[in-house]
Write an enzyme that holds these catalytic residues in place. Structure first.
Site, mmCIF file in Angstrom:
data_model
loop_
_atom_site.group_PDB
_atom_site.id
_atom_site.type_symbol
_atom_site.label_atom_id
_atom_site.label_comp_id
_atom_site.label_asym_id
_atom_site.label_seq_id
_atom_site.Cartn_x
_atom_site.Cartn_y
_atom_site.Cartn_z
ATOM 1 N N CYS A 173 -18.871 -11.532 9.795
ATOM 2 C CA CYS A 173 -18.036 -12.181 10.811
ATOM 3 C C CYS A 173 -16.594 -12.199 10.312
ATOM 4 C CB CYS A 173 -18.551 -13.599 11.053
ATOM 5 S SG CYS A 173 -17.698 -14.464 12.381
ATOM 6 N N CYS A 203 11.815 14.898 -14.347
ATOM 7 C CA CYS A 203 11.257 13.552 -14.257
ATOM 8 C C CYS A 203 10.873 13.225 -12.823
ATOM 9 C CB CYS A 203 12.279 12.537 -14.758
ATOM 10 S SG CYS A 203 11.730 10.828 -14.601
#
Length: 370
Positions: A173, A203
């Protein structure tokens, strides 16, 4: 989209930038990716905190959650509030699709695991996998219940009961606000228009920061590719013995950008003529490389390199390699979105920011609208 002006015109007047060494960050910082439901769900790469199937734990402070979640979702997800029953139409919707955690994007349920319950909340008889939802005892309000939590971020979803239909007999639920729903048609159409390309230009913090600003790019993930070690760590790659290069995996919308533009940006923001180095970053992990996943990517890459060499855009010959893609391994979380999370650090100011400024000046008409 139309191809922009020739690559020669883009690059012929551009000075090469000298870069400092890539910072050796070691402290992991927690980040979150909750921006919008659709952005947080569709086409997530398989990477912790960026994936809709990876259950690697995500731990954020209460202040961080409050900053990125709406007030209503924050109250339910982080403080276990319960929304009113019969809120919206999700509780009885029969649309085919997939349900995700609204806080972190983890996939929780498929529509074929859903049933319409008279309780007024979205109800399911089975979860997507055994780790997508976890449980704990809840004794609040004088009741004894089983609380259901997101298996990755721990957000409150609802409760589990033993009054569901076959074959499990369970009823998950759920609060509708705790769920994001993506119809199958939307997900399928999105996939048809998207493609990924993996490339390395030194990088990955620098390359990632640039592409995150290009219109049409949906996601950029920093990682490693081209080596022989499976799931390498950043420290292992830094030794230069794994064969991997620092790369980014770019997911882009083919209706808004294309390979031609992706490659133009690539050859604009790094020096493709220095072998196994970018400025002070030295080693095979910093090599210039394009990993192709299909023949179109291979041909486009080879074509643009030939054009640059023919027009002598650079004083030296390009050493960028074009290699078949084999595997991509996402870097640790603290490497993701590094520039935006660390703008005050010297490396970001001295190395990454000049690259972004260069990119923004040249591709000013192709920047994402902020």
């Amino acid at each position: 989209m139309q191809k922009s002006q020739s690559l020669f015109n883009y690059l012929i007047l551009l000075p090469l930038v000298i870069f400092n060494a890539c910072g050796q960050a070691t402290k992991k910082t927690e980040t979150t990716v909750k921006k919008s439901a659709m952005e947080n769900i569709i086409n997530k790469p398989e990477n912790p905190y960026y994936s809709n199937t990876n259950t690697t734990q995500l731990h954020l402070s209460d202040a961080e959650w409050k900053k990125v979640l709406s007030p209503d979702l924050y109250a339910v997800a982080r403080h276990a509030d319960t929304e009113r029953a019969f809120t919206g139409s999700m509780w009885n919707s029969e649309t085919k699709g997939t349900y995700y955690c609204a806080a972190c994007g983890l996939r929780l349920f498929k529509s074929n695991q859903k049933f319409t319950s008279s309780c007024g909340w979205p109800s399911f008889f089975e979860q997507d996998n055994k780790n997508s939802i976890v449980f704990k005892e809840d004794t609040s309000y004088g009741m004894k219940r089983t609380e259901a939590l997101c298996g990755r971020c721990g957000s409150h979803l609802g409760h589990l009961f033993d009054d569901g239909p076959a074959p499990t007999g369970k009823r998950y639920c759920m609060n509708a606000i705790s769920l994001d729903f993506v119809p199958d048609k939307i997900a399928e159409n999105s996939k048809l228009n998207t493609e990924t390309i993996v490339l390395g230009g030194g990088c990955y913090w620098c390359v990632e920061a640039v592409y995150e600003n290009l219109e049409g790019v949906q996601k950029v993930v920093s990682g490693f590719s081209g080596g022989t070690v499976q799931n390498p760590s950043y420290e292992e790659v830094c030794t230069g013995t794994t064969g991997h290069a620092e790369v980014v995996e770019i997911t882009y919308d083919k209706t808004k950008t294309n390979l031609d533009e992706i490659f133009k940006v690539f050859f604009t923001v790094h020096d493709p003529t220095t072998l196994n180095r970018q400025g002070a970053d030295v080693g095979t992990q910093y090599r210039s490389v394009l990993f192709y996943k299909n023949e179109e990517q291979k041909k486009e890459a080879e074509s643009i390199i030939n054009e640059l060499n023919t027009n002598k855009v650079y004083s030296s010959k390009i050493v960028t390699t074009v290699e078949p893609f084999k595997a991509f391994y996402a870097a640790e979380d603290y490497h993701q979105n590094y520039y935006n999370n660390n703008k005050e650090k010297s490396y970001c100011k001295m190395v990454i920011q000049p690259k972004i400024e260069k990119f923004e000046k040249i591709f000013k008409d192709r920047l994402k609208k902020k």
